[in-house]
Design an enzyme around this catalytic site. Structure first.
Site, short mmCIF file in Angstrom:
data_model
loop_
_atom_site.label_atom_id
_atom_site.label_comp_id
_atom_site.label_asym_id
_atom_site.label_seq_id
_atom_site.Cartn_x
_atom_site.Cartn_y
_atom_site.Cartn_z
N GLU A 176 0.83 -1.21 0.00
CA GLU A 176 0.00 0.00 0.00
C GLU A 176 0.86 1.26 0.00
O GLU A 176 0.33 2.36 -0.17
CB GLU A 176 -0.95 0.00 1.20
CG GLU A 176 -0.30 0.09 2.56
CD GLU A 176 0.12 -1.26 3.13
OE1 GLU A 176 0.27 -1.37 4.36
OE2 GLU A 176 0.33 -2.21 2.33
N SER A 226 9.48 -9.21 5.01
CA SER A 226 10.34 -9.42 6.16
C SER A 226 10.16 -10.82 6.73
O SER A 226 9.13 -11.47 6.52
CB SER A 226 10.02 -8.38 7.24
OG SER A 226 8.74 -8.63 7.80
N CYS A 281 16.49 -6.91 -0.35
CA CYS A 281 16.75 -8.10 0.45
C CYS A 281 18.06 -8.75 0.05
O CYS A 281 18.59 -9.59 0.78
CB CYS A 281 15.60 -9.10 0.35
SG CYS A 281 15.44 -9.89 -1.26
#
Length: 497
Positions: A176, A226, A281
């Site tokens: 979002e 995550s 990441c």
């Protein structure tokens, strides 16, 4: 103010929940857009559209599916600057980096275009007298993807093109924080000929995520984000009987041996640690300097860090843009502020960095921490920002033990001129993706992406062969066409003869 709504059943559907989230321009700090946050009913509508579309899409020929994907690839290529501009406006990364993101997403679309080869079955004839056995793969049905803010175009493109090519229909829940790129991807898919309901986008928060995880008509869920959320996704999805592929966080180490070219190593450490403001990441967040090279290597990295140009992503001279939100910027800064008290040496402190004319933007400079204890928060946590830690090790064995003791196992790299050491490293290191003199070893589209340990939850990596297997299930068919004169009753257990 512009509103990003939902894409359901091949058209824009105005958000009806009454809830919206802010979408900021990270370079200015201003809210320029808002995004509709889906209710349970709106998620259900997207899943229903996907389920209805699956009735025909799942039976659509491979020839037609691939023809649509080829058209989609051409549209994405033609509109790559527009997609990159949306990424820069809402994520903040510089335009060239955003273009690179689109290019890596296109690799997976190209993989999906070759799906007829990937879906070829196997056939064994005459396994028993007059008996043939074949293995085929079939789509799952409705599948979902939940994607992160740091790659708002690439990660969705890692998921839904392969899923659609395999015959599934898809519900995408993008971040979002930067939803516009995903919305454009869906519009272009419709323009390419993807039928209504085959690809749907519902914007939302935890309400939308939980409904996708619980919905009985969703067969599988893909996730990138995550580690804590990846664990949650896996637990919740499996609880509701779904196949799950959840890629989590990382603390990627770059091992530099004494024989390495230190200028090359320093260049690559800068690129891998500070590119996209460290919001990757696969970013290198720890350099492990072996032997007596540490001081020289740190100086070379610091010299290069001082020359980096930080500014808005729309400025062609900028090499690094802002972070995604003010809150994230402040959290990243807190790791640098607390580093000295936890035993690290702060060589470069970028926390006070400002950009002229962008005082309200979410900018931060690059930071370099040396001699970082493994007990320090800056080493133990995934910072997800432009902070590079340097750890010293006396020997290769000490360095490999340090890397393998990490709870994460996403990516790692070694810099050396010694082929034997590199070969030993690639076999001994406990990580899913390894680079030899390559700092960010993200595999090409026809190999799969994914880590080990707390960097991956589920059985399959993403895209490549693993992606095809994740979005399909196997079926084995045993066939006999007997001569009627040979029929008869036999209650014994079937045997091959």
């Amino acid at each position: 103010m512009k509103t990003i709504d939902h894409w359901i059943g091949g058209k824009t559907v105005e958000g009806a929940s009454g809830h919206h989230g802010p979408v900021y321009n990270p370079a200015t700090g201003a809210q320029e857009t808002r995004v509709a946050l889906a209710s349970v009913a709106e998620v259900d509508a997207a899943v229903a559209a996907a389920k209805d579309a699956y009735r025909t899409w799942g039976k659509t020929s491979l020839a037609r599916r691939t023809a649509i994907l080829y058209r989609y690839r051409e549209l994405l290529h033609a509109r790559r600057d527009d997609i990159a501009a949306l990424i820069t406006a809402e994520h903040g990364k510089v335009h060239s980096d955003a273009l690179g993101e689109v290019a890596r997403g296109l690799e997976i679309v190209e993989l999906a275009c070759g799906i007829p080869h990937k879906l070829k079955g196997e056939l064994s004839t005459e396994v028993s007298t007059g008996v043939d056995v074949s293995s085929i793969r079939q789509p799952l049905g409705v599948v979902a993807g939940i994607t992160p803010f740091n790659f708002p175009a690439m990660v969705p493109l890692w998921m839904f093109p392969v899923a659609l090519a395999c015959g599934n229909t898809f519900v995408l829940k993008p971040s979002e924080k930067d939803p516009s790129a995903s919305f454009l991807l869906a519009e272009l898919a419709a323009e390419a000929g993807v039928p209504d309901g085959v690809l749907n986008v519902v914007n939302g928060d935890k309400v939308a995520v939980d409904r996708l995880l619980e919905h009985p008509d969703v067969a599988a869920v893909s996730f990138v984000g995550s580690t804590p959320i990846a664990k949650y996704i896996q637990t919740k999805a499996v609880e509701h009987g779904k196949r799950v592929q959840a890629l989590g966080g990382a603390k990627n180490h770059m091992l530099v041996l004494p024989d390495a070219d230190l200028d090359v190593a320093a260049d690559n450490a800068i690129n891998a640690a500070y590119g996209s403001a460290g919001e990757r990441c696969m970013a290198v967040s720890v350099v492990v300097a072996v032997g007596d090279i540490g001081d020289d290597l740190v100086k070379k990295i610091a010299d290069r860090a001082a020359r980096l140009r930080i500014g808005p992503g729309t400025d062609p001279s900028s090499e690094m843009g802002p972070l995604i939100t003010r809150e994230h910027r402040d959290k990243v800064a807190s790791y640098v502020h607390g580093a000295a008290a936890q035993g690290a040496e702060v060589v470069v402190d970028g926390t006070g960095y400002t950009v002229e004319g962008h005082a309200d933007g979410f900018f931060i400079g690059v930071s370099l921490l040396d001699k970082v204890p493994v007990t320090a928060d800056a080493y133990r946590d995934e910072i997800f920002g432009p902070v590079l830690c340097v750890v010293r090790a006396e020997t290769y064995d000490e360095a490999i033990e340090l890397i393998n003791s990490s709870k994460w196992g996403n990516g790692t790299a070694i810099f050396t001129r010694d082929g034997g050491a590199a070969r030993r490293f690639q076999l001994e290191v406990e990580a899913g993706m390894v680079g030899v003199n390559v700092p960010i070893p993200v595999p090409v589209g026809y190999h799969s992406f994914g880590g080990w340990k707390d960097s991956l939850f589920g059985d399959h990596h993403i895209y490549g062969n693993d992606g095809v297997h994740f979005y399909t299930r196997g079926k084995v068919v045993t066939t006999r066409w007997p001569d009627p004169s040979e029929s008869g009753i036999n209650l014994g257990f079937p045997s091959n003869h």
